[in-house]
Design an enzyme around this catalytic site. Structure first.
Site, PDB file in Angstrom:
ATOM      1  N   ARG A 152      -9.240  -8.873   2.926  1.00 45.83           N
ATOM      2  CA  ARG A 152      -8.251  -8.283   3.835  1.00 45.83           C
ATOM      3  C   ARG A 152      -8.472  -6.773   3.945  1.00 45.83           C
ATOM      4  NH1 ARG A 152      -2.883  -5.972   3.158  1.00 45.83           N
ATOM      5  NH2 ARG A 152      -1.369  -6.747   4.700  1.00 45.83           N
TER       6      ARG A 152
ATOM      7  N   GLN B 233       0.827  -1.217   0.000  1.00 43.49           N
ATOM      8  CA  GLN B 233       0.000   0.000   0.000  1.00 43.49           C
ATOM      9  C   GLN B 233       0.857   1.261   0.000  1.00 43.49           C
ATOM     10  OE1 GLN B 233      -3.271  -0.831   2.502  1.00 43.49           O
ATOM     11  NE2 GLN B 233      -4.162   1.175   2.399  1.00 43.49           N
TER      12      GLN B 233
ATOM     13  N   HIS C 100      -0.424  -3.849  11.081  1.00 43.67           N
ATOM     14  CA  HIS C 100       0.664  -4.671  11.634  1.00 43.67           C
ATOM     15  C   HIS C 100       0.878  -4.406  13.125  1.00 43.67           C
ATOM     16  CE1 HIS C 100       1.432  -6.129   7.646  1.00 43.67           C
ATOM     17  NE2 HIS C 100       1.443  -4.894   7.210  1.00 43.67           N
TER      18      HIS C 100
ATOM     19  N   SER D  13       4.175  -6.490   2.850  1.00 42.63           N
ATOM     20  CA  SER D  13       2.813  -6.459   3.398  1.00 42.63           C
ATOM     21  C   SER D  13       1.812  -6.999   2.380  1.00 42.63           C
ATOM     22  CB  SER D  13       2.483  -5.031   3.852  1.00 42.63           C
ATOM     23  OG  SER D  13       1.249  -4.983   4.522  1.00 42.63           O
ATOM     24  N   LEU D  14       0.934  -6.144   1.854  1.00 43.97           N
ATOM     25  CA  LEU D  14      -0.023  -6.550   0.830  1.00 43.97           C
ATOM     26  C   LEU D  14       0.662  -7.258  -0.344  1.00 43.97           C
ATOM     27  CD1 LEU D  14      -2.653  -6.192  -1.016  1.00 43.97           C
ATOM     28  CD2 LEU D  14      -1.664  -3.978  -1.597  1.00 43.97           C
TER      29      LEU D  14
ATOM     30  N   GLN E 225       0.580 -12.250   9.610  1.00 41.85           N
ATOM     31  CA  GLN E 225       1.127 -11.005   9.072  1.00 41.85           C
ATOM     32  C   GLN E 225       0.362  -9.742   9.474  1.00 41.85           C
ATOM     33  OE1 GLN E 225       0.258  -9.010   5.658  1.00 41.85           O
ATOM     34  NE2 GLN E 225       1.991  -9.744   4.470  1.00 41.85           N
TER      35      GLN E 225
END
Length: 294
Positions: free
Chosen positions: A113, A9, A195, A88-89, A244
């Site tokens: 998500r 992101q 996170h 991440s993503l 995660q």
């Protein structure tokens, strides 16, 4: 060895993916399939929406995923990863790239998500902040001393760590970190504390979706954000993907492990060049490039 890396992101921009749509029939087919799966024309927002439209979490995450994955698909035979990783993503894009997830299943999980994270953000006022110029251990120690929830969330590169948590705790941590010698400690324009433990409701929601999705054995290892080491076992990949959301993104450690395991060229697939910059700061000797299309 060729390492392919996928952004998360923040890499989005208006017009992203339009060149792919116009040039490649396969890209057009996949974008239209995505519109059907999502139940709205995400292509309209990606190609000609406003930056504000693109910033909505339900749009941003699938948009970046689609840009990265479709780009890797139209590369055809030139796309030959020896290892993959995503920030991440971006981990979902990486899992499609190495055959663990199908295009459709990856998109459904990313959409789920995004919505689950949005919901978790609305439950509690929370944020993130970037901390520059301090050792990781110093940042971790300051976070531990603050009342309330504040944790290290993104280990981006040496001297650049993002913290995540409750607004008041983040503000207090930023003040203490500046006193401790941080060059900068600034709030990020994000919807909430990604996170961090505050994402627990989203983690539970995503866990159920992941458990009901087929994960195949990958064609090459993925260096996941949580363990940071090479993973090739489908069940282990699932478990790490669930962890995660509430665990930190250990990008520095993942890149260091990829280099130790023989990665010499890092190719960023998707919008932007952020990850290439981070790789260079983690290991100056590594060669980096953007994915090139035929």
């Amino acid at each position: 060895m060729n390492a392919y890396i996928f952004p998360g992101q923040g890499a989005q921009f208006v017009g992203m993916g339009l060149d792919l749509y116009e040039k490649y029939p396969l890209a057009q087919e996949l974008f239209e399939k995505a519109n059907d799966i999502l139940g709205f024309r995400i292509t309209d927002i990606m190609f000609e929406g406003t930056p504000e439209d693109l910033k909505q979490t339900k749009v941003t995450q699938p948009a970046i995923y689609l840009h990265s994955v479709i780009m890797s698909k139209v590369m055809g035979d030139t796309f030959k990863p020896d290892m993959v990783a995503g920030h991440s993503l971006g981990e979902f894009s990486a899992l499609v790239a190495n055959g663990t997830l199908t295009f459709e299943d990856g998109l459904k999980l990313v959409s789920k998500r995004a919505l689950a994270m949005q919901k978790a953000c609305e439950m509690q006022s929370s944020t993130m902040a970037a901390v520059l110029g301090l050792e990781d251990a110093v940042v971790e120690k300051v976070c531990e001393e603050i009342d309330g929830v504040v944790v290290a969330a993104n280990y981006n590169c040496p001297g650049q760590l993002v913290i995540s948590g409750e607004v008041e705790a983040i503000n207090a941590a930023c003040e203490k970190l500046k006193e401790a010698g941080a060059r900068r400690a600034l709030l990020l324009p994000v919807g909430g504390a990604f996170h961090s433990p505050l994402m627990e409701p989203a983690r539970e929601e995503l866990a159920a979706a992941i458990e009901n999705t087929t994960f195949s054995e990958p064609s090459c290892p993925i260096y996941q954000n949580v363990p940071t080491t090479a993973v090739k076992n489908a069940e282990e990949i699932k478990k790490n993907l669930i962890s995660q959301l509430t665990a930190p993104v250990k990008w520095t450690q993942s890149v260091q492990n990829m280099v130790a395991d023989g990665a010499t060229l890092f190719t960023e697939v998707g919008p932007g060049k952020v990850l290439q910059g981070l790789v260079k700061k983690i290991n100056r000797a590594s060669e980096t490039t953007s994915a090139e299309l035929a």
